[in-house]
Design a protein around this motif. Structure first.
Motif: not given
Length: 242
Positions: A48-56
């Motif tokens: 997905h190139r991004e996980t739950c821990c990123e960008g928030g």
């Protein structure tokens, strides 16, 4: 929850009450808790190139858990972070300067504890607990280990449910996981013919409640055994039927 979410939740309970099992004060939402998920977290970023821990911004941590996390933060840094990063933690602390105790500060737009470990991206709190033998349920922020479940205190009863299209209107998880991530949709995964079979493998999908059994023991206390026994029997019965 806001008023609209409370209304949606009460409406959902009325509609599905016959399919729920009452264990102590807890209403087990059987159809939701038996919904299939695959939390292939180690491979999530590759897909997905991004996980739950990123960008928030991480969910706030309750004070009791925040005190424990603060006490252990130095050990986490020493085990998994560079000396330079350790000095940064010591100087700045782990909490957001604006919101204070309980709100983990961000680092480059991600949760402070998010990092690459042995070639995989994930939670350094979880990795530390596994390596040191610490209790991950007590240490890792509650909301970070709750997914895909949802625990909602309705006053007279506590609803234990999971993310589905019907619960999304009042779930903290919303619709993002359903629409964009394979972990929450075996149907989307089955349609993803381009994906390597080892990523979110179809054989890895299992009922939502099975991903959170240690947490359920912590939440349900003496009622956990009864609830898990009932869920297990229901799961086996449905597997035989299907």
């Amino acid at each position: 929850m806001n008023e609209r979410e409370v209304y949606a939740c009460k409406k959902y309970i009325r509609k599905h009450r016959a399919a729920m099992k009452e264990v102590g004060r807890v209403l087990l939402d059987l159809p939701a808790l038996l919904t299939l998920f695959h939390l292939d977290c180690e491979n999530c970023r590759l897909v997905h190139r991004e996980t739950c821990c990123e960008g928030g911004q991480p969910y706030a941590v309750e004070n009791r858990q925040a005190d424990l996390l603060e006490r252990e933060s130095g050990a986490i840094a020493r085990q998994l972070w560079s000396e330079r990063d350790q000095r940064g933690w010591a100087a700045e602390g782990i909490w957001d300067k604006h919101y204070g105790l309980g709100t983990i500060r961000m680092d480059h737009g991600n949760c402070l504890f998010y990092k690459e470990i042995d070639g995989r991206h994930g939670c350094s709190i979880h990795a530390y607990a596994e390596r040191s033998g610490a209790d991950v349920v007590a240490l890792k922020p509650f909301s970070c280990q709750l997914y895909p479940l949802e625990v909602i205190d309705m006053g007279e009863a506590i609803l234990l449910t999971a993310l589905t299209e019907e619960t999304a209107p009042f779930s903290r998880w919303g619709t993002d996981y359903l629409e964009h991530f394979y972990c929450a949709s075996i149907q989307r995964r089955m349609a993803a013919a381009h994906l390597d079979e080892h990523f979110f493998a179809l054989t890895g999908y299992k009922p939502a409640y099975q991903w959170n059994i240690p947490l359920l023991h912590a939440l349900l206390g003496s009622d956990a055994g009864l609830a898990l026994d009932f869920l297990g029997k229901r799961s086996r019965r449905e597997t035989v039927v299907t």
